[in-house]
Design a protein around this motif. Structure first.
Motif, PDB file in Angstrom:
ATOM      1  N   THR A 105     -41.853  34.265 -34.831  1.00  0.00           N
ATOM      2  CA  THR A 105     -42.913  34.577 -35.785  1.00  0.00           C
ATOM      3  C   THR A 105     -42.423  34.444 -37.219  1.00  0.00           C
ATOM      4  N   LEU A 106     -41.220  34.923 -37.489  1.00  0.00           N
ATOM      5  CA  LEU A 106     -40.691  34.879 -38.843  1.00  0.00           C
ATOM      6  C   LEU A 106     -40.394  33.450 -39.287  1.00  0.00           C
ATOM      7  N   VAL A 107     -39.783  32.673 -38.413  1.00  0.00           N
ATOM      8  CA  VAL A 107     -39.499  31.274 -38.762  1.00  0.00           C
ATOM      9  C   VAL A 107     -40.809  30.506 -38.939  1.00  0.00           C
ATOM     10  N   ALA A 108     -41.756  30.723 -38.034  1.00  0.00           N
ATOM     11  CA  ALA A 108     -43.046  30.039 -38.124  1.00  0.00           C
ATOM     12  C   ALA A 108     -43.769  30.397 -39.419  1.00  0.00           C
ATOM     13  N   TYR A 109     -43.691  31.656 -39.822  1.00  0.00           N
ATOM     14  CA  TYR A 109     -44.338  32.065 -41.078  1.00  0.00           C
ATOM     15  C   TYR A 109     -43.749  31.300 -42.260  1.00  0.00           C
ATOM     16  N   ARG A 110     -42.443  31.147 -42.268  1.00  0.00           N
ATOM     17  CA  ARG A 110     -41.793  30.418 -43.362  1.00  0.00           C
ATOM     18  C   ARG A 110     -42.262  28.969 -43.387  1.00  0.00           C
ATOM     19  N   LEU A 111     -42.380  28.373 -42.220  1.00  0.00           N
ATOM     20  CA  LEU A 111     -42.827  26.977 -42.154  1.00  0.00           C
ATOM     21  C   LEU A 111     -44.271  26.844 -42.626  1.00  0.00           C
ATOM     22  N   GLU A 112     -45.127  27.757 -42.195  1.00  0.00           N
ATOM     23  CA  GLU A 112     -46.535  27.727 -42.601  1.00  0.00           C
ATOM     24  C   GLU A 112     -46.665  27.910 -44.110  1.00  0.00           C
ATOM     25  N   LEU A 113     -45.807  28.747 -44.682  1.00  0.00           N
ATOM     26  CA  LEU A 113     -45.871  29.026 -46.109  1.00  0.00           C
ATOM     27  C   LEU A 113     -45.548  27.789 -46.944  1.00  0.00           C
ATOM     28  N   VAL A 114     -44.614  26.970 -46.469  1.00  0.00           N
ATOM     29  CA  VAL A 114     -44.179  25.817 -47.270  1.00  0.00           C
ATOM     30  C   VAL A 114     -44.793  24.498 -46.809  1.00  0.00           C
ATOM     31  N   TYR A 172     -32.749  27.386 -38.118  1.00  0.00           N
ATOM     32  CA  TYR A 172     -33.712  27.221 -39.211  1.00  0.00           C
ATOM     33  C   TYR A 172     -33.450  25.929 -39.976  1.00  0.00           C
ATOM     34  N   SER A 173     -32.188  25.646 -40.252  1.00  0.00           N
ATOM     35  CA  SER A 173     -31.839  24.419 -40.968  1.00  0.00           C
ATOM     36  C   SER A 173     -32.236  23.182 -40.172  1.00  0.00           C
ATOM     37  N   ALA A 174     -31.938  23.187 -38.871  1.00  0.00           N
ATOM     38  CA  ALA A 174     -32.289  22.045 -38.020  1.00  0.00           C
ATOM     39  C   ALA A 174     -33.805  21.883 -37.923  1.00  0.00           C
ATOM     40  N   THR A 175     -34.523  23.000 -37.854  1.00  0.00           N
ATOM     41  CA  THR A 175     -35.979  22.955 -37.763  1.00  0.00           C
ATOM     42  C   THR A 175     -36.580  22.393 -39.052  1.00  0.00           C
ATOM     43  N   LEU A 176     -36.012  22.761 -40.199  1.00  0.00           N
ATOM     44  CA  LEU A 176     -36.499  22.221 -41.475  1.00  0.00           C
ATOM     45  C   LEU A 176     -36.293  20.708 -41.539  1.00  0.00           C
ATOM     46  N   THR A 177     -35.186  20.230 -40.972  1.00  0.00           N
ATOM     47  CA  THR A 177     -34.933  18.788 -40.963  1.00  0.00           C
ATOM     48  C   THR A 177     -36.007  18.055 -40.169  1.00  0.00           C
ATOM     49  N   VAL A 178     -36.404  18.636 -39.037  1.00  0.00           N
ATOM     50  CA  VAL A 178     -37.498  18.053 -38.250  1.00  0.00           C
ATOM     51  C   VAL A 178     -38.811  18.180 -39.022  1.00  0.00           C
ATOM     52  N   PHE A 179     -39.008  19.316 -39.638  1.00  0.00           N
ATOM     53  CA  PHE A 179     -40.243  19.650 -40.359  1.00  0.00           C
ATOM     54  C   PHE A 179     -40.570  18.620 -41.451  1.00  0.00           C
ATOM     55  N   VAL A 180     -39.589  18.269 -42.263  1.00  0.00           N
ATOM     56  CA  VAL A 180     -39.871  17.385 -43.402  1.00  0.00           C
ATOM     57  C   VAL A 180     -40.116  15.941 -42.962  1.00  0.00           C
ATOM     58  N   ARG A 189     -44.703  18.769 -33.486  1.00  0.00           N
ATOM     59  CA  ARG A 189     -43.349  18.462 -33.010  1.00  0.00           C
ATOM     60  C   ARG A 189     -42.321  19.467 -33.538  1.00  0.00           C
ATOM     61  N   THR A 190     -42.553  19.923 -34.760  1.00  0.00           N
ATOM     62  CA  THR A 190     -41.634  20.906 -35.339  1.00  0.00           C
ATOM     63  C   THR A 190     -41.633  22.195 -34.537  1.00  0.00           C
ATOM     64  N   TYR A 191     -42.822  22.677 -34.184  1.00  0.00           N
ATOM     65  CA  TYR A 191     -42.911  23.943 -33.454  1.00  0.00           C
ATOM     66  C   TYR A 191     -42.405  23.795 -32.018  1.00  0.00           C
ATOM     67  N   GLU A 192     -42.582  22.615 -31.437  1.00  0.00           N
ATOM     68  CA  GLU A 192     -42.011  22.365 -30.112  1.00  0.00           C
ATOM     69  C   GLU A 192     -40.484  22.403 -30.185  1.00  0.00           C
ATOM     70  N   PHE A 193     -39.941  21.792 -31.227  1.00  0.00           N
ATOM     71  CA  PHE A 193     -38.494  21.796 -31.424  1.00  0.00           C
ATOM     72  C   PHE A 193     -37.988  23.223 -31.619  1.00  0.00           C
ATOM     73  N   LEU A 194     -38.684  23.983 -32.449  1.00  0.00           N
ATOM     74  CA  LEU A 194     -38.307  25.376 -32.705  1.00  0.00           C
ATOM     75  C   LEU A 194     -38.291  26.183 -31.410  1.00  0.00           C
ATOM     76  N   ASP A 195     -39.327  26.037 -30.599  1.00  0.00           N
ATOM     77  CA  ASP A 195     -39.409  26.791 -29.346  1.00  0.00           C
ATOM     78  C   ASP A 195     -38.258  26.431 -28.410  1.00  0.00           C
ATOM     79  N   ARG A 196     -37.916  25.157 -28.361  1.00  0.00           N
ATOM     80  CA  ARG A 196     -36.806  24.743 -27.492  1.00  0.00           C
ATOM     81  C   ARG A 196     -35.488  25.350 -27.960  1.00  0.00           C
ATOM     82  N   ARG A 197     -35.264  25.347 -29.254  1.00  0.00           N
ATOM     83  CA  ARG A 197     -34.018  25.888 -29.781  1.00  0.00           C
ATOM     84  C   ARG A 197     -33.925  27.396 -29.544  1.00  0.00           C
TER      85      ARG A 197
END
Length: 233
Positions: A105-114, A172-180, A189-197
């Motif tokens: 939830t916390l990581v997802a919130y950060r992604l949604e915010l940016v 978080y760093s790896a997820t941001l790399t996928v995110f951008v 795809r970012t959230y799928e990656f996050l869930d797997r990690r």
């Protein structure tokens, strides 16, 4: 008649300390960095947009050699995200969730915010990846991971305190790399990656707990070394 109590108050930048001004302007600077990059142009545009004095804003982010000013702006922005996350998801609100869901939830919130300013994130990551900025970038990642774990209720003080934060900072760093680089709808795809990690880390933690909690007699290193020195006859 307009109810003045419902009208958001304009921040009084003149009464802020420079540290407070840095945090207050950081989201506006990030929005400007989409077009201008993390530089003085974005800083001045953010101050004007927010209604702050551009000259005072420059004092809050003094010019430095290389990418020093840019890193100061990025650092303040990351801290503003930490503060927004803590305000939106305080520890008591997360307490009803399982640990995995708290972190997710916390990581997802950060992604949604940016997400609306993902180009600013891309530019920030490029600056943070420069060799001279890497140590500071690591400290920033650790700080955010520490905030997330504290909100999640973590009270570990042994080596787990450090491993949890190091692992989460890496996720978080790896997820941001996928995110951008993610052009899928809703950053799916970012959230799928996050869930797997996160699932991988949870499996590791479960296996580690099972191993460390086993009630078995482990070989004594002292006894083993003694036998090497004084072999039995």
């Amino acid at each position: 008649m307009t109810d003045t109590a419902l009208v958001p108050a304009t921040p009084d930048f003149a009464d802020m300390t420079l540290d407070e001004l840095r945090i207050a302007l950081a989201p506006e600077i990030a929005a400007s960095a989409i077009f201008d990059g993390w530089n003085e142009t974005a800083l001045v545009a953010a101050a004007e947009m927010a209604g702050a004095d551009p000259d005072v804003a420059k004092l809050a982010f003094p010019a430095k050699r290389g990418t020093g000013r840019a890193m100061d702006m990025i650092d303040a922005w990351v801290e503003s995200v930490d503060l927004a996350m803590a305000a939106e998801w305080p520890e008591e609100r997360l307490a009803t969730l399982k640990i995995r869901e708290r972190i997710r939830t916390l990581v997802a919130y950060r992604l949604e915010l940016v997400e609306p300013i993902d180009e600013a994130v891309r530019r920030a990551m490029a600056i943070m990846a420069m060799p001279q900025n890497a140590p500071r970038a690591l400290r920033m990642g650790w700080r955010s991971a520490d905030v997330m774990w504290r909100l999640a209720g973590d009270t570990a003080t042994d080596y787990n305190h450090y491993t949890k934060r190091a692992i989460l900072a890496g996720i978080y760093s790896a997820t941001l790399t996928v995110f951008v680089n993610d052009d899928s709808e809703g950053k799916a795809r970012t959230y799928e990656f996050l869930d797997r990690r996160i699932d991988g880390v949870m499996r590791f933690e479960k296996a580690k707990a099972q191993f460390t909690n086993r009630d078995i007699e482990l070989p004594s290193l002292t006894r083993f070394l003694g036998r090497l020195r004084y072999p039995s006859r």
